[in-house]
Motif scaffolding. Structure first.
Motif, short mmCIF file in Angstrom:
data_model
loop_
_atom_site.label_atom_id
_atom_site.label_comp_id
_atom_site.label_asym_id
_atom_site.label_seq_id
_atom_site.Cartn_x
_atom_site.Cartn_y
_atom_site.Cartn_z
N MET A 154 0.64 -1.14 0.11
CA MET A 154 -0.28 0.25 -0.07
C MET A 154 0.71 1.30 -0.16
SD MET A 154 -3.32 -0.68 2.56
CE MET A 154 -4.50 -2.53 1.88
N SER A 155 0.25 2.73 -0.36
CA SER A 155 1.11 3.99 -0.80
C SER A 155 2.26 3.26 -1.20
CB SER A 155 0.54 3.90 1.04
OG SER A 155 0.90 5.53 0.74
N MET A 156 3.29 3.83 -0.06
CA MET A 156 4.81 4.01 -0.49
C MET A 156 5.28 2.38 -0.95
SD MET A 156 7.24 5.68 -0.68
CE MET A 156 7.78 5.28 -2.35
N GLY A 157 5.17 1.23 -0.25
CA GLY A 157 4.80 -0.36 -0.18
C GLY A 157 5.10 -0.62 -1.93
N SER A 158 3.46 0.24 -2.37
CA SER A 158 3.34 -0.02 -3.61
C SER A 158 3.97 0.56 -4.79
CB SER A 158 1.27 0.69 -4.35
OG SER A 158 1.60 0.75 -5.83
N TRP A 159 4.24 1.78 -4.53
CA TRP A 159 5.14 2.72 -4.85
C TRP A 159 6.66 1.49 -5.25
CZ3 TRP A 159 6.60 8.16 -4.36
CH2 TRP A 159 7.73 8.89 -5.43
N ILE A 160 6.98 1.09 -4.04
CA ILE A 160 8.87 0.37 -4.31
C ILE A 160 8.08 -0.41 -5.56
CG2 ILE A 160 9.69 -0.99 -2.66
CD1 ILE A 160 9.44 0.99 -0.72
N LEU A 161 6.86 -1.28 -5.23
CA LEU A 161 7.02 -2.64 -6.31
C LEU A 161 6.90 -2.49 -7.16
CD1 LEU A 161 5.43 -5.43 -7.06
CD2 LEU A 161 3.02 -4.56 -6.43
N GLN A 162 6.70 -1.16 -8.02
CA GLN A 162 6.82 -0.63 -8.99
C GLN A 162 8.03 -0.97 -9.74
OE1 GLN A 162 3.45 -0.98 -10.46
NE2 GLN A 162 2.65 -0.91 -8.63
N ALA A 163 9.20 -0.59 -8.89
CA ALA A 163 10.49 -0.65 -8.66
C ALA A 163 11.46 -1.43 -9.08
CB ALA A 163 11.23 0.10 -8.16
N CYS A 164 10.46 -2.75 -9.31
CA CYS A 164 11.19 -3.94 -8.87
C CYS A 164 11.16 -4.98 -10.38
CB CYS A 164 10.14 -4.94 -7.93
SG CYS A 164 10.83 -4.80 -6.52
N ASP A 165 11.42 -5.48 -11.21
CA ASP A 165 11.58 -6.09 -12.50
C ASP A 165 10.81 -7.25 -12.57
OD1 ASP A 165 14.41 -5.30 -13.13
OD2 ASP A 165 14.73 -6.15 -11.75
N TRP A 166 10.04 -7.55 -11.48
CA TRP A 166 9.49 -8.84 -11.64
C TRP A 166 8.72 -8.36 -10.54
CZ3 TRP A 166 6.80 -11.57 -15.35
CH2 TRP A 166 6.70 -12.36 -15.27
N ARG A 167 7.19 -8.62 -10.34
CA ARG A 167 6.19 -7.96 -9.69
C ARG A 167 4.83 -9.37 -9.21
NH1 ARG A 167 4.10 -3.30 -12.08
NH2 ARG A 167 4.69 -4.93 -13.72
N VAL A 168 5.15 -10.14 -8.47
CA VAL A 168 4.24 -10.92 -7.92
C VAL A 168 2.91 -10.74 -7.24
CG1 VAL A 168 3.80 -13.53 -7.60
CG2 VAL A 168 5.24 -12.99 -8.91
N MET A 169 2.17 -11.12 -7.37
CA MET A 169 0.39 -11.05 -6.12
C MET A 169 0.38 -11.94 -5.49
SD MET A 169 0.44 -7.65 -6.25
CE MET A 169 -1.59 -7.21 -5.19
N GLY A 170 0.32 -12.08 -3.75
CA GLY A 170 -0.18 -13.17 -3.48
C GLY A 170 -1.34 -13.16 -3.52
N PRO A 171 -2.38 -14.68 -4.10
CA PRO A 171 -4.20 -14.46 -4.58
C PRO A 171 -4.85 -13.67 -3.64
CG PRO A 171 -2.80 -17.18 -4.49
CD PRO A 171 -1.88 -15.85 -3.82
N HIS A 172 -4.24 -13.82 -2.50
CA HIS A 172 -5.57 -13.39 -1.86
C HIS A 172 -4.68 -11.75 -1.19
CE1 HIS A 172 -6.35 -16.56 -1.08
NE2 HIS A 172 -7.74 -16.37 -1.08
N SER A 173 -3.83 -11.12 -1.92
CA SER A 173 -3.24 -9.65 -2.11
C SER A 173 -3.46 -8.20 -2.48
CB SER A 173 -1.53 -10.22 -1.66
OG SER A 173 -1.23 -9.95 -3.97
N THR A 174 -3.76 -7.05 -2.63
CA THR A 174 -4.00 -5.99 -2.04
C THR A 174 -2.81 -5.05 -2.16
OG1 THR A 174 -6.48 -6.54 -0.71
CG2 THR A 174 -5.58 -4.09 -1.46
N GLN A 175 -3.19 -4.38 -3.69
CA GLN A 175 -2.36 -3.24 -3.46
C GLN A 175 -3.29 -2.24 -3.21
OE1 GLN A 175 0.81 -1.71 -6.38
NE2 GLN A 175 0.41 -4.17 -7.64
N MET A 176 -2.94 -0.54 -2.43
CA MET A 176 -3.63 0.28 -2.82
C MET A 176 -2.30 1.26 -3.15
SD MET A 176 -4.97 3.62 -0.76
CE MET A 176 -2.93 3.37 0.91
N ILE A 177 -3.69 2.11 -3.79
CA ILE A 177 -2.07 3.41 -4.74
C ILE A 177 -2.76 4.49 -4.64
CG2 ILE A 177 -1.21 1.95 -5.94
CD1 ILE A 177 -3.07 3.63 -8.52
N HIS A 178 -2.51 5.91 -4.07
CA HIS A 178 -3.22 7.06 -3.55
C HIS A 178 -2.03 8.06 -3.61
CE1 HIS A 178 -2.64 7.01 1.45
NE2 HIS A 178 -1.77 7.06 0.50
#
Length: 206
Positions: free
Chosen positions: A110-134
């Motif tokens: 979420m938030s800064m965590g999601s921004w960090i995720l976007q910097a990665c070369d390969w991004r995997v979401m767990g089946p029940h995971s959630t992103q939040m952007i704002h």
């Protein structure tokens, strides 16, 4: 097939427990080149998320693994967001790494965590995971002119965030308009794993 001796089993168990202690204490598991990106403290007041302690640990662990080899590095994330400057330190370290950096989300990015995720070369979401952007919240108490400077700085970092998200989204949707992104960022927007992939903000579910 030979049966391992009890002494060998004990040694292997001790090694495994030592490695587990390192992972729990330092957020680093060497056998799989995995760095945990969560919170340094979790208590009744909440999770610390992205702060100076987390950034210091992630930067040190990235550097250590880069010195060992150029093999891929995995970030294991469950992060509710936090400080933009410390988050940007992690983002810069990922961007400059000679290693492929993969991120697996378990829980939230979420938030800064999601921004960090976007910097990665390969991004995997767990089946029940959630992103939040704002657009993140800033707070300042002090002189009006200084408050104006902080507002200008918030606009600068928001523009950086917009460019990051837009770049990743346009890899999948080349004509995606920044106005549509800004509309999403104006309020907390929650994306499950499949919605994240559809938007171009994740690569796989797993």
């Amino acid at each position: 097939m030979s049966i391992p001796k009890k002494s060998e089993t004990r040694e292997e168990t001790k090694l495994l427990l030592d490695l587990a202690d390192t992972f729990h204490d330092r957020g680093l598991y060497l056998p799989t080149r995995t760095i945990y990106v969560g919170s340094e403290t979790v208590d009744d007041s909440g999770d610390s998320g992205v702060d100076g302690r987390l950034a210091e640990r992630v930067l040190k662990n990235l550097h250590l693994l880069e010195c060992v080899s150029n093999a891929p590095i995995t970030l294991l994330m469950n992060n509710g967001g936090g400080d933009e400057y410390h988050g940007l330190a992690i983002i810069d370290a990922i961007a400059e790494s000679p290693c492929e950096v993969r991120c697996i989300v378990r829980g939230v990015a979420m938030s800064m965590g999601s921004w960090i995720l976007q910097a990665c070369d390969w991004r995997v979401m767990g089946p029940h995971s959630t992103q939040m952007i704002h657009v993140g919240s800033w707070g300042y108490v002090g002189h009006a002119r200084t408050a104006k400077k902080w507002a200008e700085e918030a606009e600068r970092t928001t523009a950086l965030m917009e460019r990051t998200y837009l770049r990743r989204i346009r890899e999948k949707h080349p004509k995606y308009a920044i106005e549509d992104l800004r509309q999403m960022l104006d309020h907390d927007t929650f994306l499950d794993a499949h919605a994240s992939i559809a938007m171009g903000l994740a690569d796989a579910v797993g």
